[in-house]
Write an enzyme that holds these catalytic residues in place. Structure first.
Site, PDB file in Angstrom:
ATOM      1  N   THR A   1      -3.233   3.873   8.123  1.00 31.92           N
ATOM      2  CA  THR A   1      -3.204   2.453   8.473  1.00 31.92           C
ATOM      3  C   THR A   1      -2.445   2.268   9.772  1.00 31.92           C
ATOM      4  OG1 THR A   1      -3.326   1.680   6.205  1.00 31.92           O
ATOM      5  CG2 THR A   1      -2.393   0.161   7.794  1.00 31.92           C
TER       6      THR A   1
ATOM      7  N   ARG B   1     -12.571  -1.249  -3.505  1.00 29.73           N
ATOM      8  CA  ARG B   1     -11.152  -1.638  -3.509  1.00 29.73           C
ATOM      9  C   ARG B   1     -10.726  -2.150  -2.131  1.00 29.73           C
ATOM     10  NH1 ARG B   1      -6.493   0.121  -0.304  1.00 29.73           N
ATOM     11  NH2 ARG B   1      -4.644  -0.128  -1.569  1.00 29.73           N
ATOM     12  N   VAL B   2      -9.990  -3.224  -2.102  1.00 28.48           N
ATOM     13  CA  VAL B   2      -9.439  -3.742  -0.843  1.00 28.48           C
ATOM     14  C   VAL B   2      -7.918  -3.750  -0.971  1.00 28.48           C
ATOM     15  CG1 VAL B   2      -9.300  -5.746   0.691  1.00 28.48           C
ATOM     16  CG2 VAL B   2     -11.471  -5.175  -0.410  1.00 28.48           C
ATOM     17  N   GLY B   3      -7.252  -3.229   0.036  1.00 27.72           N
ATOM     18  CA  GLY B   3      -5.787  -3.188   0.011  1.00 27.72           C
ATOM     19  C   GLY B   3      -5.181  -4.377   0.733  1.00 27.72           C
ATOM     20  N   ASP B   4      -3.962  -4.210   1.154  1.00 27.47           N
ATOM     21  CA  ASP B   4      -3.240  -5.293   1.836  1.00 27.47           C
ATOM     22  C   ASP B   4      -3.703  -5.499   3.279  1.00 27.47           C
ATOM     23  OD1 ASP B   4      -2.252  -2.723   2.430  1.00 27.47           O
ATOM     24  OD2 ASP B   4      -0.367  -3.544   3.182  1.00 27.47           O
TER      25      ASP B   4
ATOM     26  N   GLY C   1       1.452   1.456   3.525  1.00 27.28           N
ATOM     27  CA  GLY C   1       1.853   1.981   2.220  1.00 27.28           C
ATOM     28  C   GLY C   1       0.921   1.483   1.133  1.00 27.28           C
TER      29      GLY C   1
ATOM     30  N   GLY D   1      -0.963  -0.707  -0.797  1.00 30.18           N
ATOM     31  CA  GLY D   1      -1.327  -2.092  -0.515  1.00 30.18           C
ATOM     32  C   GLY D   1      -1.165  -3.037  -1.685  1.00 30.18           C
TER      33      GLY D   1
HETATM   34  N1  ASP Z   1      -1.862  -0.188   3.131  1.00 30.08           N
HETATM   35  C1  ASP Z   1      -3.062   0.599   3.116  1.00 30.08           C
HETATM   36  C2  ASP Z   1      -3.882   0.218   1.918  1.00 30.08           C
HETATM   37  O1  ASP Z   1      -3.329  -0.056   0.866  1.00 30.08           O
HETATM   38  C3  ASP Z   1      -2.842   2.068   3.084  1.00 30.08           C
HETATM   39  C4  ASP Z   1      -1.832   2.641   4.055  1.00 30.08           C
HETATM   40  O2  ASP Z   1      -0.998   1.960   4.593  1.00 30.08           O
HETATM   41  O3  ASP Z   1      -1.862   3.847   4.290  1.00 30.08           O
HETATM   42  O4  ASP Z   1      -5.073   0.247   1.998  1.00 30.08           O
END
Ligand code: ASP
Length: 334
Positions: free
Chosen positions: A195, A223-226, A247, A249
């Site tokens: 990210t 799946r969708v993260g932050d 990190g 999400g």
């Molecule tokens: N924050 C990202 C997610 O959850 C992953 C990452 O930061 O490496 O998709």
């Protein structure tokens, strides 16, 4: 401090001197800060715009595009796939007027950050997902790329298929030892991450931010993260500051992480203290769980002061201004 550096500080004004003696980052503009050590070339790309009085918005898009171009890196089409072997991309962008755009689950498009910008500029919406996001991208001149995994991603996916376990590794969701950003900068081996979040303050005093990612490796399809969620992976308030995250999400979404960081800055906290308080929310909510996950926040305020904080050791961030071009380890709570 020698005479030369004292005189140099003098030219930056007393406020900067006071900050440095207090251990705070100096206040300066323009400036760009980005997540991880892979943020160094990203900052350099953003700097080509900031240094000639360009806008923070153009700068953060250029920075994100730079890393999306790196096929052997951790972000964009070279990133790790989901559990079905498909690379799906998330990105967002936000400007000084709280205009924002995002895409999630976008496939086969090289520059999701630029599609996010088009969503912001051309539509009345904020987020487009999946097939709809791809259709919008194609209608707006983006090219459909072949669906191929990078060599690193293919190798990692084949290894993962042997056990098919979903287990994010702290600090290293995408460990590519041979990639362009592989020099293990810190002793824990933090290197490539999937990210890129960056926030910038331009010469006119305006803030903007962008995030681009392939998300957590081997996530469930869909799946969708932050990262593409405004207020989670990115938030900008031009009166106060801007923040981004990396990190796990899900943990960031649960606390509306970057919105929280900006609100703490509004209450008067420094960027690093604001990030610390947001990390403490995550840790406090479930201390046992927090031991096995990583989240890092990075913030920049309206004065150009910056700071980061993480749950665990290993989160680093990159800073570029006329004063410095550096990677810093973030402080951490556990
Ligand atoms: N924050 C990202 C997610 O959850 C992953 C990452 O930061 O490496 O998709």
């Amino acid at each position: 401090m020698n005479r030369k550096s004292f005189l140099k500080l003098g030219s930056l004004g007393l406020a900067s001197f006071k900050n440095i003696t207090l251990g705070l980052s100096p206040s300066i503009k323009p400036i760009v800060v980005s997540t991880w050590d892979s943020g160094m070339p990203v900052n350099a790309a953003a700097w080509t715009i900031l240094s000639v009085n360009g806008s923070a918005l153009d700068a953060v898009e250029a920075g994100a595009m730079h890393i999306e171009n790196e096929i052997n890196c951790c972000v964009g089409l070279g990133g790790y796939p989901d559990r079905d072997g498909i690379v799906t991309l998330d990105a967002c962008i936000m400007d000084e007027q709280s205009n924002c755009g995002a895409v999630a689950g976008l496939e086969q498009i090289k520059h999701p950050v630029s599609v996010a910008r088009k969503v912001m500029e051309l539509t009345p919406h904020v987020i487009l997902v999946g097939d709809g996001a791809q259709q919008f991208a194609l209608e707006n001149g983006f090219k459909k790329e072949a669906r191929v995994l990078s060599a690193d991603a293919e190798k990692a996916y084949k290894e993962w298929l042997q056990k098919s376990e979903y287990k994010p590794v702290i600090n290293i969701e995408n460990k590519t030892q041979n990639g362009p950003f592989a020099p293990n900068f810190f002793e824990d081996g933090s290197a490539n991450h999937d990210t890129m979040g960056l926030v910038a303050l331009d010469g006119a005093g305006n803030l903007s931010g962008a995030v681009t990612t392939s998300g957590m490796a081997f996530k469930l399809h869909g799946r969708v993260g932050d990262s593409p969620i405004i207020g989670a992976g990115l938030f900008v308030d031009n009166e106060v500051g801007a923040a981004t995250s990396s990190g796990v999400g899900e943990e960031v979404i649960r606390i509306c992480g970057t919105h929280l960081v900006v609100e703490f800055m509004r209450q008067g906290l420094s960027p690093s203290q604001a990030c610390k308080r947001a990390v403490e929310r995550i840790v406090h909510r479930n201390p046992a769980k927090a031991k096995s996950l990583q989240v890092g926040f990075l913030a920049l305020n309206k004065k150009g002061e910056y700071g980061g904080w993480a749950v665990q050791k290993g989160f680093v961030f990159s800073v570029k201004s006329s004063l410095e071009n550096k990677i810093y380890p973030a402080k951490y709570s556990l």
